[in-house]
Enzyme design. Structure first.
Site, short mmCIF file in Angstrom:
data_model
loop_
_atom_site.label_atom_id
_atom_site.label_comp_id
_atom_site.label_asym_id
_atom_site.label_seq_id
_atom_site.Cartn_x
_atom_site.Cartn_y
_atom_site.Cartn_z
N THR A 128 0.83 -1.21 0.00
CA THR A 128 0.00 0.00 0.00
C THR A 128 0.86 1.26 0.00
O THR A 128 2.00 1.25 0.50
CB THR A 128 -0.91 -0.01 1.26
OG1 THR A 128 -1.41 1.30 1.49
CG2 THR A 128 -0.15 -0.43 2.51
N ASP A 129 0.28 2.36 -0.49
CA ASP A 129 0.98 3.65 -0.43
C ASP A 129 1.17 4.11 1.01
O ASP A 129 2.02 4.95 1.29
CB ASP A 129 0.23 4.73 -1.23
CG ASP A 129 -1.21 4.97 -0.77
OD1 ASP A 129 -1.70 4.24 0.12
OD2 ASP A 129 -1.85 5.89 -1.32
N GLU A 130 0.40 3.52 1.95
CA GLU A 130 0.45 4.01 3.33
C GLU A 130 1.80 3.73 3.99
O GLU A 130 2.13 4.33 5.02
CB GLU A 130 -0.71 3.43 4.13
CG GLU A 130 -2.04 3.77 3.48
CD GLU A 130 -3.27 3.56 4.35
OE1 GLU A 130 -3.16 3.60 5.59
OE2 GLU A 130 -4.36 3.38 3.77
N TYR A 153 -1.44 -0.37 11.19
CA TYR A 153 -1.70 -1.05 9.91
C TYR A 153 -0.53 -0.83 8.94
O TYR A 153 0.06 -1.79 8.44
CB TYR A 153 -3.00 -0.53 9.27
CG TYR A 153 -3.11 -0.84 7.79
CD1 TYR A 153 -3.24 -2.15 7.34
CD2 TYR A 153 -3.07 0.18 6.83
CE1 TYR A 153 -3.32 -2.45 5.98
CE2 TYR A 153 -3.16 -0.11 5.48
CZ TYR A 153 -3.28 -1.42 5.05
OH TYR A 153 -3.36 -1.71 3.70
N LYS A 157 2.33 -3.42 7.36
CA LYS A 157 2.52 -3.61 5.91
C LYS A 157 3.98 -3.31 5.52
O LYS A 157 4.56 -4.00 4.69
CB LYS A 157 1.57 -2.71 5.11
CG LYS A 157 0.10 -3.06 5.22
CD LYS A 157 -0.27 -4.42 4.66
CE LYS A 157 -0.19 -4.49 3.15
NZ LYS A 157 -0.66 -5.82 2.65
N PRO A 277 -6.49 9.36 15.34
CA PRO A 277 -5.13 9.61 15.85
C PRO A 277 -4.09 9.28 14.77
O PRO A 277 -4.20 8.26 14.10
CB PRO A 277 -4.99 8.64 17.03
CG PRO A 277 -6.35 8.11 17.32
CD PRO A 277 -7.20 8.33 16.10
P1 NAD Z 1 -10.06 -6.88 2.96
O1 NAD Z 1 -9.96 -6.60 4.42
O2 NAD Z 1 -11.30 -6.58 2.24
O3 NAD Z 1 -9.74 -8.44 2.70
C1 NAD Z 1 -8.71 -9.13 3.36
C2 NAD Z 1 -8.95 -10.62 3.15
O4 NAD Z 1 -7.87 -11.33 3.78
C3 NAD Z 1 -10.25 -11.13 3.80
O5 NAD Z 1 -10.92 -12.00 2.90
C4 NAD Z 1 -9.75 -11.90 5.02
O6 NAD Z 1 -10.62 -12.96 5.41
C5 NAD Z 1 -8.41 -12.40 4.54
N1 NAD Z 1 -7.47 -12.71 5.64
C6 NAD Z 1 -7.19 -11.93 6.72
N2 NAD Z 1 -6.29 -12.54 7.50
C7 NAD Z 1 -5.97 -13.71 6.88
C8 NAD Z 1 -5.07 -14.77 7.19
N3 NAD Z 1 -4.32 -14.75 8.30
N4 NAD Z 1 -4.99 -15.82 6.34
C9 NAD Z 1 -5.76 -15.86 5.22
N5 NAD Z 1 -6.62 -14.89 4.89
C10 NAD Z 1 -6.72 -13.83 5.70
O7 NAD Z 1 -8.80 -6.14 2.33
P2 NAD Z 1 -8.64 -5.46 0.89
O8 NAD Z 1 -9.09 -4.06 0.96
O9 NAD Z 1 -9.18 -6.37 -0.13
O10 NAD Z 1 -7.05 -5.43 0.78
C11 NAD Z 1 -6.34 -6.51 0.19
C12 NAD Z 1 -4.85 -6.20 0.22
O11 NAD Z 1 -4.59 -5.02 -0.52
C13 NAD Z 1 -4.28 -5.97 1.61
O12 NAD Z 1 -3.02 -6.56 1.69
C14 NAD Z 1 -4.18 -4.46 1.72
O13 NAD Z 1 -3.14 -4.08 2.59
C15 NAD Z 1 -3.87 -4.09 0.28
N6 NAD Z 1 -4.30 -2.74 -0.14
C16 NAD Z 1 -5.59 -2.34 0.07
C17 NAD Z 1 -5.97 -1.08 -0.38
C18 NAD Z 1 -7.40 -0.59 -0.21
O14 NAD Z 1 -7.69 0.57 -0.52
N7 NAD Z 1 -8.34 -1.42 0.24
C19 NAD Z 1 -5.06 -0.23 -1.01
C20 NAD Z 1 -3.75 -0.68 -1.21
C21 NAD Z 1 -3.38 -1.95 -0.77
P1 TYD Z 2 -10.38 4.63 4.86
O1 TYD Z 2 -11.44 4.26 3.88
O2 TYD Z 2 -10.45 4.03 6.24
O3 TYD Z 2 -8.97 4.34 4.17
P2 TYD Z 2 -7.47 4.78 4.67
O4 TYD Z 2 -7.53 5.24 6.07
O5 TYD Z 2 -6.74 3.48 4.54
O6 TYD Z 2 -7.03 5.82 3.71
O7 TYD Z 2 -10.40 6.21 5.03
C1 TYD Z 2 -10.25 7.07 3.92
C2 TYD Z 2 -10.22 8.48 4.43
O8 TYD Z 2 -11.52 8.80 4.98
C3 TYD Z 2 -9.24 8.70 5.58
O9 TYD Z 2 -8.64 9.99 5.44
C4 TYD Z 2 -10.09 8.63 6.83
C5 TYD Z 2 -11.42 9.18 6.37
N1 TYD Z 2 -12.62 8.60 7.03
C6 TYD Z 2 -13.57 9.46 7.58
O10 TYD Z 2 -13.46 10.69 7.53
N2 TYD Z 2 -14.67 8.89 8.17
C7 TYD Z 2 -14.84 7.53 8.25
O11 TYD Z 2 -15.85 7.06 8.83
C8 TYD Z 2 -13.84 6.68 7.68
C9 TYD Z 2 -13.95 5.17 7.75
C10 TYD Z 2 -12.73 7.26 7.07
#
Ligand code: NAD
Ligand code: TYD
Length: 338
Positions: A128-130, A153, A157, A277
């Site tokens: 992730t970019d985070e 988180y 990562k 936070p």
């Molecule tokens: P999500 O939370 O929707 O899905 C995570 C999945 O992993 C779930 O199906 C969960 O059951 C499974 N899981 C959790 N722990 C596990 C374990 N120990 N063994 C096997 N399976 C397990 O997450 P997402 O948003 O689909 O993100 C997927 C990946 O992409 C993550 O690695 C996240 O860090 C990365 N990512 C997400 C975003 C975003 O915006 N959502 C952006 C950049 C990178």
């Molecule tokens: P989120 O979807 O949790 O993704 P990330 O924190 O990984 O970027 O949040 C996106 C942005 O929205 C982040 O700046 C936090 C803000 N946010 C709110 O303002 N209210 C909310 O209820 C949530 C979940 C996020």
């Protein structure tokens, strides 16, 4: 292609499995997922119906389970691993960091070790970019930006990313890391900003916006992320890191207003609440390296992607009501009094 997808029942993982079956025919996909609160087999019903136990296999289990992972790699003769499995929500990591370290760090190391022993040809680690931390008003993250994670988180990562790097540098194991900005699209669990806003707006409930809603995220439609991962899988260089972004920087308040406007709901639902936070101010991705090396660029504008997403949620209200489980509600109610 014989692929192990971990976390394939989650948001991006399930979209990626759909993407694979849409674009490839010579394919075996094994989905290893622990089915945490975020994992949902309903995301893959159509795939199960068409391909279960022929081209698609689901295994309920933990990426940190050494015997299980080793057995899967051997039994299915897998060639590629795409590791999505993770605890993925920043707010939850602030609440309790333990599962984040266990899955994101310990689980990733276990996968790497088992994959190395099984001589897996390519290991794509989804990051992730985070991990880069937070930007001010100017600039973008590139692959050489030093890692400076701010939440449990993103720290977990970053830990996984360093382990991936070490397996490449120390053992020559072919790991590729992809780092992407904020995704949105179908099947996203409604704890993240876009589906949470949709869900609450539909029920005429207040929309919690942290601080003043001035924080900026670079939004990418999930299918564009899947496209980038596919390019990395096909053309990526072992040891490389690729940034993906959506070229769509938006303030949170702009995103929330756009959703309310689409649904015809009043802006008076917006409620400014206590800030998160350690809240990162801004993320923005420089993806010119992935553009040059892989031919990646996002293909769906934020406006189009948001419309597709909101229409999908409108047409899949039963999907949402089915996941409103006890644990989800308990967490949301205790968190910032949402
Ligand atoms: P999500 O939370 O929707 O899905 C995570 C999945 O992993 C779930 O199906 C969960 O059951 C499974 N899981 C959790 N722990 C596990 C374990 N120990 N063994 C096997 N399976 C397990 O997450 P997402 O948003 O689909 O993100 C997927 C990946 O992409 C993550 O690695 C996240 O860090 C990365 N990512 C997400 C975003 C975003 O915006 N959502 C952006 C950049 C990178
Ligand atoms: P989120 O979807 O949790 O993704 P990330 O924190 O990984 O970027 O949040 C996106 C942005 O929205 C982040 O700046 C936090 C803000 N946010 C709110 O303002 N209210 C909310 O209820 C949530 C979940 C996020």
């Amino acid at each position: 292609m014989r692929i192990l997808v971990t976390g394939g029942a989650g948001f991006i993982g399930s979209n990626f499995i759909h993407y694979l079956f849409k674009h490839y025919s010579d394919l075996v996909v094994v989905n290893l997922d622990k089915l945490t609160y975020a994992g949902n087999l309903a995301n893959l019903l159509d795939i199960e119906k068409k391909y279960k136990n022929s081209k698609y296999f689901f295994i309920h289990g933990d990426i940190a389970n050494r015997e299980l992972v080793a057995a899967i790699l051997e039994q299915y003769q897998l060639e590629v691993i795409v590791n999505f499995a993770a605890e993925s929500h920043v707010d939850r990591s602030i609440f309790n960091a333990y599962p984040f370290v266990q899955t994101n760090v310990v689980g990733t190391q276990n996968l790497l070790e088992c994959a190395k022993k099984a001589k897996i040809q390519k290991f794509i680690h989804i990051s992730t970019d985070e991990v880069y931390g937070s930007l001010g008003k100017e600039g973008k993250f590139s692959e050489s930006t030093p890692l400076a994670p701010n939440s449990p988180y993103s720290a977990s990562k970053a830990g996984a990313d360093f382990l991936c790097r070490s397996y490449f540098k120390t053992y020559g194991f072919p790991v590729i890391i992809t780092r992407c900005s904020n995704n949105y699209g179908p099947f996203q669990f409604p704890e993240k900003l876009i589906p949470l806003t949709f869900l609450r707006a539909m029920k005429d409930e207040p929309i919690p916006v942290y601080g003043q809603g001035e924080n900026v995220r670079d939004w990418i439609f999930v299918e564009d992320h899947c496209y980038g991962i596919d390019l990395a899988m096909q053309r990526g260089k072992p040891g490389a890191i690729y940034n993906f972004g959506g070229n769509a920087e938006k303030k949170n308040i702009e995103v929330v207003k756009a959703i309310l406007d689409f649904l015809g709901k009043p802006h008076s639902l917006i409620t400014f609440v206590k800030d998160r936070p350690g809240h990162d101010f801004r993320y923005a991705m420089d993806f010119s390296y992935a553009q040059k090396e892989l031919g990646f660029s996002p293909r769906i504008s934020f406006e189009k992607g948001l419309e597709i997403t909101l229409k999908w949620y409108q047409n899949n209200l039963d999907w949402i009501s089915q996941i409103q489980s006890g644990e989800y509600l308990t967490f949301m109610e205790t968190w910032y009094g949402k």
